[in-house]
Design an enzyme around this catalytic site. Sequence first.
Site, short mmCIF file in Angstrom:
data_model
loop_
_atom_site.label_atom_id
_atom_site.label_comp_id
_atom_site.label_asym_id
_atom_site.label_seq_id
_atom_site.Cartn_x
_atom_site.Cartn_y
_atom_site.Cartn_z
N SER A 253 0.87 -1.17 0.00
CA SER A 253 0.00 0.00 0.00
C SER A 253 0.90 1.22 0.00
O SER A 253 2.12 1.10 0.20
CB SER A 253 -0.87 0.02 1.25
OG SER A 253 -0.08 0.34 2.35
N LYS A 254 0.30 2.37 -0.18
CA LYS A 254 1.08 3.60 -0.24
C LYS A 254 1.95 3.76 0.99
O LYS A 254 3.08 4.20 0.93
CB LYS A 254 0.15 4.79 -0.37
CG LYS A 254 0.08 5.26 -1.79
CD LYS A 254 -0.61 6.58 -1.85
CE LYS A 254 -0.98 6.85 -3.30
NZ LYS A 254 -2.10 7.68 -3.48
N ARG A 255 1.36 3.37 2.13
CA ARG A 255 2.08 3.58 3.40
C ARG A 255 3.30 2.67 3.51
O ARG A 255 4.21 2.94 4.25
CB ARG A 255 1.13 3.39 4.58
CG ARG A 255 0.71 4.72 5.18
CD ARG A 255 -0.40 4.56 6.17
NE ARG A 255 -1.62 4.17 5.51
CZ ARG A 255 -2.37 3.14 5.84
NH1 ARG A 255 -2.01 2.36 6.82
NH2 ARG A 255 -3.47 2.86 5.20
N SER A 256 3.31 1.57 2.77
CA SER A 256 4.40 0.62 2.95
C SER A 256 5.55 0.87 1.97
O SER A 256 6.37 0.02 1.76
CB SER A 256 3.88 -0.81 2.80
OG SER A 256 3.35 -1.00 1.52
N GLY A 257 5.60 2.03 1.38
CA GLY A 257 6.75 2.35 0.52
C GLY A 257 6.28 2.68 -0.88
O GLY A 257 5.14 3.05 -1.10
#
Length: 508
Positions: A253-257
Amino acid sequence: MVLFRFAPSPTGALHLGGLRTALFNYLAAKQLGGKWILRIEDTDRTRYIPNSVENIQSSLRWAGLDYDYGPGADQTLGPYYQSERLDLYRTYSQKLLESNKAYRCFCKPDRLLETKERLKAAGSHLTYDRACLHLSEEDVARRVRAGHEHVVRFNSDSVPSSPKPHDLIFGDISDAHASLPTDPILVKTDLFPTYHLASVVDDHQMGITHVLRGEEWMPSLPLHLDLYTALSITPPKFGHLPILLNPDGTKMSKRSGDVQVTDYIKHGWEPSAVLYWLMLAGWRGRAQQSGAQDALINDFQLSNMVKEVSVFFCPAICYLKLSQFDLNNFSKRRSILDPGMLSHLNALHLKHEDPLALARRVQPLIKVTFPQSVLIVLSPTVDLEYLTKILSALSGRITVLNDIMTAAPYFFISPDLASEEAQRLRASVPSERYFGAARLACDTLSSPDLQFCQEEIDAGLKSTAKAFGGPSKHFWSTLRHAVTGMKACASMRNYVPECCLTIKLYFT
Ligand code: GLU
């Protein structure tokens, strides 16, 4: 003709998962001697993000995945934007309505919500009580004439549903219908079709023979197959590509890189490395047999394929060796994308790529990054030959091409001798040795007898190091410090004459 399609929605920039879907459609089409389409599924106006299509197109172009039909390509099977095909969907929904395979539903959102909750509390598997299925024809006609807002729902009971739909990757799927809502909506109140109707109609109309898409669409498969039955048309073959995971097992996801293809372009990853990485992530057997990444690479004979690089526009395509592409080899296990693997593949690619081709690509970046460089002032284009030699000297030491700027800035600008790293390096050589080594190196390099070429410089500096009188480590550390200010840098012995020019400039 075998025909595949990649059908993204314009809801933002292209993600790695989307790029992988496009890649597999491309490869499968090539493998089977077919073609593929880019189709833009833009029927959900609430999720539309401007410029998404441009982003998808430029990302595909970067990756070298050129589609046969689609926006900007062959128009024979178009239009390729679903929003331009509304009449077609209307014709099909009319057909379903006339044969009682679909019905109009006038229920208001609050009634729908309340019904859903009531059914759930009663332990029913239904999500809608199908109240509007039983409205009389006259009643429906009256409401339509009066302009009452409504949707068109599929009448699921009107067709015998296939008990175990077959998927090219996942095999037979049991309990496929379990997660479907009751009588799914086919046309929304805004008169736009839902994804389900539009995708079935288009796949049929365009003559799609194989649908390869992300696993997240698998729950829709039984509904799509039922729609094909209801319309008395033949479905294509379906294959769903497993979800991509981070190494820790979480969903990307966006938050994971970095998940957007644009991020990878910006950071200078090679398209071939990214594609090969995506490809390996889903490969059955090979990924399980041995954890060793090198084994995976040998398996695809990367080195052999790399030789062909210059022949192809997109090197990745030859890396991937079409003959090995077989959906049966594709894993149904969720695929882990390990960033370490990408670094490994990218470095390998750079090592095998033609340095002159790399130099051409990096040239404009150098100019922008080091506008103050003496070299750039002297030669505004930054000499390609010079860059080529630097790239050879750095071979195997950089992961992405852009690293040349951070790993070896000393090729372009004076070293930062005030940095902590430079000061530590300087402190590792006693002062009298430092100045002794510097003087000797300087004499060697400015001797009128020295031919200013790599072999002579190398030989000259090596014999100076021997004659130096102290540990040769001190000699090389002095040079390293004075020329680069960095501990880890391209081996001094491989230094190209132009780099020694920097040595010369510094010492004289
Ligand atoms: N439009 C869907 C998406 O945005 C693709 C669905 C499909 O391929 O059938 O991913």
